[in-house]
Design an enzyme around this catalytic site. Sequence first.
Site, PDB file in Angstrom:
ATOM      1  N   ASP A  45     -68.215 -48.553   5.875  1.00 39.76           N
ATOM      2  CA  ASP A  45     -67.686 -47.519   4.984  1.00 39.76           C
ATOM      3  C   ASP A  45     -66.636 -48.102   4.047  1.00 39.76           C
ATOM      4  O   ASP A  45     -66.121 -47.417   3.169  1.00 39.76           O
ATOM      5  CB  ASP A  45     -67.170 -46.307   5.754  1.00 39.76           C
ATOM      6  CG  ASP A  45     -66.055 -46.623   6.734  1.00 39.76           C
ATOM      7  OD1 ASP A  45     -65.654 -47.800   6.829  1.00 39.76           O
ATOM      8  OD2 ASP A  45     -65.587 -45.696   7.417  1.00 39.76           O
ATOM      9  N   SER A  46     -66.368 -49.390   4.191  1.00 43.22           N
ATOM     10  CA  SER A  46     -65.580 -50.137   3.212  1.00 43.22           C
ATOM     11  C   SER A  46     -66.195 -50.042   1.817  1.00 43.22           C
ATOM     12  O   SER A  46     -65.517 -50.298   0.815  1.00 43.22           O
ATOM     13  CB  SER A  46     -65.478 -51.608   3.621  1.00 43.22           C
ATOM     14  OG  SER A  46     -66.751 -52.147   3.941  1.00 43.22           O
ATOM     15  N   ASP A  84     -71.686 -47.977   9.772  1.00 39.23           N
ATOM     16  CA  ASP A  84     -70.530 -47.152  10.115  1.00 39.23           C
ATOM     17  C   ASP A  84     -70.854 -45.667  10.031  1.00 39.23           C
ATOM     18  O   ASP A  84     -71.457 -45.214   9.049  1.00 39.23           O
ATOM     19  CB  ASP A  84     -69.385 -47.412   9.131  1.00 39.23           C
ATOM     20  CG  ASP A  84     -68.563 -48.630   9.472  1.00 39.23           C
ATOM     21  OD1 ASP A  84     -68.627 -49.091  10.631  1.00 39.23           O
ATOM     22  OD2 ASP A  84     -67.855 -49.124   8.577  1.00 39.23           O
ATOM     23  N   LYS A 112     -71.411 -47.725  14.344  1.00 36.93           N
ATOM     24  CA  LYS A 112     -70.029 -48.048  14.708  1.00 36.93           C
ATOM     25  C   LYS A 112     -69.146 -46.820  14.543  1.00 36.93           C
ATOM     26  O   LYS A 112     -69.223 -46.127  13.530  1.00 36.93           O
ATOM     27  CB  LYS A 112     -69.488 -49.204  13.855  1.00 36.93           C
ATOM     28  CG  LYS A 112     -68.032 -49.585  14.195  1.00 36.93           C
ATOM     29  CD  LYS A 112     -67.662 -50.961  13.677  1.00 36.93           C
ATOM     30  CE  LYS A 112     -67.529 -51.021  12.180  1.00 36.93           C
ATOM     31  NZ  LYS A 112     -66.402 -50.192  11.660  1.00 36.93           N
ATOM     32  N   GLU A 114     -65.030 -45.430  15.000  1.00 35.54           N
ATOM     33  CA  GLU A 114     -63.621 -45.795  15.129  1.00 35.54           C
ATOM     34  C   GLU A 114     -62.923 -44.824  16.067  1.00 35.54           C
ATOM     35  O   GLU A 114     -63.071 -43.611  15.943  1.00 35.54           O
ATOM     36  CB  GLU A 114     -62.931 -45.744  13.763  1.00 35.54           C
ATOM     37  CG  GLU A 114     -63.475 -46.734  12.744  1.00 35.54           C
ATOM     38  CD  GLU A 114     -62.731 -46.656  11.416  1.00 35.54           C
ATOM     39  OE1 GLU A 114     -61.666 -45.995  11.371  1.00 35.54           O
ATOM     40  OE2 GLU A 114     -63.207 -47.252  10.435  1.00 35.54           O
ATOM     41  N   GLU A 181     -59.767 -54.895  14.981  1.00 34.82           N
ATOM     42  CA  GLU A 181     -59.239 -55.156  13.647  1.00 34.82           C
ATOM     43  C   GLU A 181     -57.718 -55.191  13.669  1.00 34.82           C
ATOM     44  O   GLU A 181     -57.078 -54.277  14.195  1.00 34.82           O
ATOM     45  CB  GLU A 181     -59.708 -54.080  12.660  1.00 34.82           C
ATOM     46  CG  GLU A 181     -59.194 -54.292  11.247  1.00 34.82           C
ATOM     47  CD  GLU A 181     -59.832 -53.398  10.201  1.00 34.82           C
ATOM     48  OE1 GLU A 181     -59.408 -53.466   9.028  1.00 34.82           O
ATOM     49  OE2 GLU A 181     -60.751 -52.624  10.547  1.00 34.82           O
TER      50      GLU A 181
END
Length: 266
Positions: A45-46, A84, A112, A114, A181
């Site tokens: 999602d960067s 993501d 993924k 978070e 991270e």
Amino acid sequence: MPDVTLTTLQSLKQSGEKIAMLTCYDATFAQTACQAGVDVLLVGDSLGMVLQGHDSTLPVSVADMAYHTACVKRGNQGALILADLPFMAYATLEQALNNSAALMQAGAHMVKLEGAAWLAEPIRQLAERGVPVCAHLGLTPQAVNILGGYKVQGRQEASARQMRADAMALEQAGAAMLLLECVPSELAAEISQAVKIPVIGIGAGSATDGQVLVMHDMLGLSLSGRVPKFVKNFMAGQSSIQNAISAYVKAVKDQSFPAAEHGFSA
């Protein structure tokens, strides 16, 4: 070369060979990265920041992620595709299941998420339904407004102890991989030793089972002009993007990247 699978990644961890992961958002770069030897393509999602120009990842939608995952799938030549789940796409169990299905159907091999130990139930439910999950601990960009910025996590003993416990709980719940991270190098090393699943680091030192960078960062491209401490410009001195990516893969595999200056202390 055979396709990279979860079994491949587990074997790499056991053998001590480092896993090379790189973000990717389209077919051309997917093909280029595969030819350079990248093991895992992260449709991150960067993209909200490096492609869309936002100041965070929060505006990214599931539709955005599915679109770019499908693009990467078309150019992929054997790498494992990790996608993501974006901000609030797994706020409820039903959302986690439905949105994971959308990304898997678009071409992802793993999703993924978070978060911390609260992810245990969605991870368990996803794994039971055939969706492998990578859990993302440490600096979680979707929580930037809670964290008060992009800061190293786990420097205090209490937070380090909690992160170790979270990692163990998520592995127990069925997570197939962890991403750490901006975590102190020593803590990342401890977690990598404590769990049996592969651990990928970004700003987490050299002792993790693999490394990931945002492709634009490692090619020396930045909208903001700010270069994170953990980034190295692999385009410097190279004649092509493929050579730069090959240099990144080689540096990860021979453990010359990340060097000590790319990590954080407690």
